[in-house]
Design an enzyme around this catalytic site. Structure first.
Site, PDB file in Angstrom:
ATOM      1  N   GLY A 160     -27.256 -12.252   3.494  1.00 34.96           N
ATOM      2  CA  GLY A 160     -26.132 -11.881   2.645  1.00 34.96           C
ATOM      3  C   GLY A 160     -25.984 -12.852   1.495  1.00 34.96           C
ATOM      4  N   LYS A 172     -29.739  -7.482   0.724  1.00 30.73           N
ATOM      5  CA  LYS A 172     -30.270  -6.148   0.420  1.00 30.73           C
ATOM      6  C   LYS A 172     -29.866  -5.666  -0.968  1.00 30.73           C
ATOM      7  CE  LYS A 172     -26.768  -3.413   2.950  1.00 30.73           C
ATOM      8  NZ  LYS A 172     -26.582  -2.450   4.054  1.00 30.73           N
ATOM      9  N   THR A 201     -18.207  -9.031  -2.698  1.00 26.85           N
ATOM     10  CA  THR A 201     -17.229 -10.014  -3.166  1.00 26.85           C
ATOM     11  C   THR A 201     -16.830  -9.734  -4.609  1.00 26.85           C
ATOM     12  OG1 THR A 201     -18.293 -11.659  -1.733  1.00 26.85           O
ATOM     13  CG2 THR A 201     -16.780 -12.497  -3.409  1.00 26.85           C
ATOM     14  N   PHE A 217       2.144 -12.385  -3.072  1.00 25.22           N
ATOM     15  CA  PHE A 217       1.285 -11.422  -2.396  1.00 25.22           C
ATOM     16  C   PHE A 217       1.938 -11.033  -1.069  1.00 25.22           C
ATOM     17  CE2 PHE A 217      -3.182  -9.830  -2.708  1.00 25.22           C
ATOM     18  CZ  PHE A 217      -3.250  -9.780  -4.090  1.00 25.22           C
ATOM     19  N   GLN A 250      -7.934  -3.073   9.138  1.00 25.75           N
ATOM     20  CA  GLN A 250      -6.852  -3.068   8.160  1.00 25.75           C
ATOM     21  C   GLN A 250      -6.975  -1.921   7.168  1.00 25.75           C
ATOM     22  OE1 GLN A 250      -6.230  -6.163   4.834  1.00 25.75           O
ATOM     23  NE2 GLN A 250      -4.606  -6.610   6.310  1.00 25.75           N
ATOM     24  N   HIS A 270      -5.535  -0.669   3.631  1.00 23.02           N
ATOM     25  CA  HIS A 270      -4.820  -1.103   2.433  1.00 23.02           C
ATOM     26  C   HIS A 270      -3.942   0.061   1.995  1.00 23.02           C
ATOM     27  CE1 HIS A 270      -3.927  -2.628  -1.538  1.00 23.02           C
ATOM     28  NE2 HIS A 270      -4.550  -3.763  -1.259  1.00 23.02           N
ATOM     29  N   LEU A 278      -9.973   0.721  -4.657  1.00 22.92           N
ATOM     30  CA  LEU A 278      -8.776  -0.083  -4.423  1.00 22.92           C
ATOM     31  C   LEU A 278      -7.940  -0.240  -5.683  1.00 22.92           C
ATOM     32  CD1 LEU A 278      -7.211  -2.117  -2.574  1.00 22.92           C
ATOM     33  CD2 LEU A 278      -8.679  -3.891  -3.528  1.00 22.92           C
ATOM     34  N   GLU A 300      -3.357  -5.161  -4.663  1.00 17.34           N
ATOM     35  CA  GLU A 300      -1.996  -5.558  -4.317  1.00 17.34           C
ATOM     36  C   GLU A 300      -1.316  -6.273  -5.481  1.00 17.34           C
ATOM     37  OE1 GLU A 300      -0.350  -8.167  -0.601  1.00 17.34           O
ATOM     38  OE2 GLU A 300      -1.710  -6.491  -0.236  1.00 17.34           O
ATOM     39  N   ARG A 334       0.326  -5.458   4.892  1.00 18.20           N
ATOM     40  CA  ARG A 334      -0.393  -4.206   4.683  1.00 18.20           C
ATOM     41  C   ARG A 334      -0.295  -3.268   5.870  1.00 18.20           C
ATOM     42  NH1 ARG A 334      -5.709  -6.986   1.824  1.00 18.20           N
ATOM     43  NH2 ARG A 334      -4.708  -7.342  -0.181  1.00 18.20           N
ATOM     44  N   HIS A 388      -9.864  -0.984   4.583  1.00 23.03           N
ATOM     45  CA  HIS A 388     -10.135  -2.038   3.613  1.00 23.03           C
ATOM     46  C   HIS A 388     -10.847  -3.245   4.205  1.00 23.03           C
ATOM     47  CE1 HIS A 388      -9.602  -4.402   0.018  1.00 23.03           C
ATOM     48  NE2 HIS A 388      -8.818  -5.290   0.615  1.00 23.03           N
ATOM     49  N   ARG A 400      -4.688  -9.255   8.490  1.00 27.30           N
ATOM     50  CA  ARG A 400      -4.938 -10.258   7.442  1.00 27.30           C
ATOM     51  C   ARG A 400      -3.909 -10.142   6.335  1.00 27.30           C
ATOM     52  NH1 ARG A 400      -7.410 -10.346   2.413  1.00 27.30           N
ATOM     53  NH2 ARG A 400      -8.143  -8.187   2.560  1.00 27.30           N
ATOM     54  N   GLY A 427      -3.020 -10.400   2.531  1.00 28.14           N
ATOM     55  CA  GLY A 427      -3.768 -10.276   1.298  1.00 28.14           C
ATOM     56  C   GLY A 427      -3.928 -11.622   0.603  1.00 28.14           C
TER      57      GLY A 427
END
Length: 579
Positions: free
Chosen positions: A11, A37, A45, A116, A230, A232, A242, A245, A285, A353, A388, A390
């Site tokens: 990755g 890949k 990201t 947030f 999660q 969103h 998306l 937020e 969320r 999400h 989680r 945000g």
């Protein structure tokens, strides 16, 4: 021919690049491989928009960030990991600025922060609404100065090499040529991101199929807390893209079909004598997504060809604020919805999400399998618990990417060279790919059909609200799909850029990950955070203040066990927002 390295990262996104830089800084003699890949700047990201949380203002504190994270995670977070995270996050964010990340600024030159969801203080750093894009650029450009980092762009890892009780490298497919090779290493770090594509409607890119989770699961490492998925609350209908937020942190309103700000009717913490207005659109969320479902049950959502929606209203913010603070939101709406949020409301609905669960690791990213480490969304170091908050995920990439890189480097310095038995597995994997896919002519099942049925099953049984009956039916359906997957047939038997072959391998990974989600959700008979069982509506700390750990048995089935949650200074309590 076999390539040999000391440390190998699977990755090339934020966690992988941060880990690679940490390794190069620790020991410039170590040979580092980054296998991805996709080209690193196409890692997921890059799509993060809203910001990254870290304490920087005088009116904030590390303890407050830790408490918000722990209570937001419904007390399933490991508190020692959270304390380490909030302490190191500001250091990592400042380091990233020194590497060139252009954080947005106040007029006096200070780093700008925004509120947030679930955070009681303003601590989310941002670079307009392209935060992940700028963070990944800074990491990638910094990585280029280290000559010991060798990249394998557009190589797809299909198997971990495991022998003598330790991971010794990977088998990877070069997408351009179809060549299958072993790439050995004394330690391996998985940084492959999440698995949102096991669901039909997600913000996740097509590359996020749970590859790293499935690789670890098949190699014998457990997956942890996989039941916590999660949603969103604001994804665009049809595309799932998306709407960050940040749009709500800047003052956006969620309104139902009547134009009413319905969140004032939902208490986003313990019951209050009157509606709580302060949190509303900046509640956590999981609670906002659950409120959407309640509105839908009451007939207050808006029907569309792509499911029910509500509206996100930004019009009152004005063009100047939208273009200054959330320009990418406007760009996305114009390109993909053909609407201008300066003048029109944005149709949105909850969308899968983020995975709170992942490969089981300790506070440094080490898995129970020697030589194997994980960081980022594919890992579960347990700072996110059951939900989680945000803007915690981007600093998590930095903090635990760096930690995993350091310990993987230390392990590699004393580890033995790869064994011949491990190398032999590469030939076996090459034979398997050819036998099961490229040379097979009697397969009758189609990738798209199985994938669509899997995604529909996951949405029906493991969505925002769940029941034991639906989860059991989903588990049976997934077993049927696993059987049908064994009869898969490919139309493309060539080797060069065989995207159908890659999709087939990804589907196998997704089916394993989907099973782990459903089995873990079936066993947890309570409601906590993002895991809401209507047949067990209450949180049950007596039985389930524990991490689920699912192991893959020899027959391919999942076996769920439980492990303790680390409680340091904050005993479990009720989740309270808006005060």
């Amino acid at each position: 021919m076999t390539a040999m390295h000391d440390v190998l990262l699977v990755g090339g996104g934020g966690a992988g690049l941060r880990a690679a830089i940490a390794i190069a800084e620790i020991n410039p003699r170590l040979s580092i491989a980054v296998v991805s890949k996709v080209y690193p700047m196409r890692s997921h990201t890059v799509s993060a928009e809203g910001g990254a949380a870290a304490v920087i203002r005088a009116d904030d504190s590390l303890d407050e960030h830790a408490y918000d994270t722990i209570s937001g995670g419904d007390w399933l977070c490991d508190q020692d990991a959270v304390e380490a995270f909030v302490k190191e996050a500001p250091e990592e964010m400042l380091r990233l600025e020194h590497w060139g990340c252009p954080w947005s600024r106040e007029t006096d030159g200070r780093v700008a922060v925004r509120p947030f969801g679930g955070m009681k203080k303003m601590r989310t750093w941002f670079a307009a609404d392209k935060t992940g894009f700028h963070m990944l650029h800074a990491l990638f450009q910094t990585s280029l100065k280290y000559t010991t980092i060798q990249r394998y762009d557009e190589w797809f890892v299909t198997k971990l090499l495991v022998d003598d009780g330790r991971v010794q490298g990977v088998v990877a497919l070069e997408l351009m040529t179809g060549k299958v090779e072993a790439i050995t290493a004394k330690s391996v770090i998985l940084c492959t991101g999440g698995c949102g594509r096991v669901f039909p409607f997600t913000t996740n890119a097509n590359i996020k199929n749970g590859d790293g989770m499935a690789l670890a699961y098949r190699a014998g490492a457990p997956l942890k807390d996989m039941e916590f998925v999660q949603y969103h609350p604001t994804g665009l209908p049809f595309t799932g893209i998306l709407i960050t937020e940040a749009a709500r942190s800047e003052g956006g309103w969620l309104v139902n079909k009547d134009g009413y700000r319905y969140l004032q009717d939902y208490n986003l913490g313990k019951p209050e004598p009157k509606p709580v207005f302060r949190s509303m659109e900046l509640g956590p969320r999981d609670r906002l997504s659950q409120a959407f479902m309640k509105e839908h049950e009451k007939g207050r959502t808006i029907p569309t060809p792509y499911g029910p929606v509500v509206n996100l209203d930004l019009r009152h913010l004005g063009e100047k604020t939208i273009d200054a603070k959330i320009p990418f939101v406007r760009e996305l709406c114009l390109k993909y919805q053909n609407i201008d949020p300066v003048r029109e409301m944005i149709p949105v609905r909850p969308v899968v999400h983020y995975m709170m669960g992942g490969v089981h690791t300790d506070i440094n990213g080490a898995t129970p399998l020697a030589g194997l480490y994980a960081a980022g969304e594919c890992a579960c170091v347990t700072i996110n618990g059951a939900n989680r908050l945000g803007s915690n995920s981007l600093p998590e990439l930095l903090v635990f990417g760096a930690r995993a890189g350091k310990v993987a480097a230390e392990y590699a310095l004393s580890a033995k060279d790869p064994t011949s038995a491990a190398l032999a597995q590469a030939a076996d994997e090459k034979d398997r790919l050819e036998r099961d896919y490229l040379r097979r002519t009697d397969g009758t099942e189609k990738i798209a059909v199985i994938r669509d049925e899997m995604q529909k099953t996951m949405e029906e049984c493991a969505g925002i609200y769940r029941t034991g009956t639906a989860l059991a039916q989903g588990a049976n359906k997934l077993r049927e799909l696993q059987e049908r997957f064994r009869r898969l047939g490919l139309q493309d038997h060539s080797r060069t850029f065989n995207t159908e072959l890659a999709a087939a391998v990804e589907l196998g990974f997704m089916l394993d990950v989907a099973e782990s989600i459903v089995q873990s959700a079936l066993k947890r008979e309570e409601s906590r955070g993002a895991h809401q069982r209507t047949d067990f509506p209450n949180r049950d700390d007596q039985r389930y203040l524990a991490h689920s750990l699912i192991y893959r048995d020899g027959d391919g089935a999942g076996r769920v066990e439980y492990g303790p949650v680390s409680i340091t200074r904050w005993p479990p309590g009720e989740r309270v927002y808006g005060k």
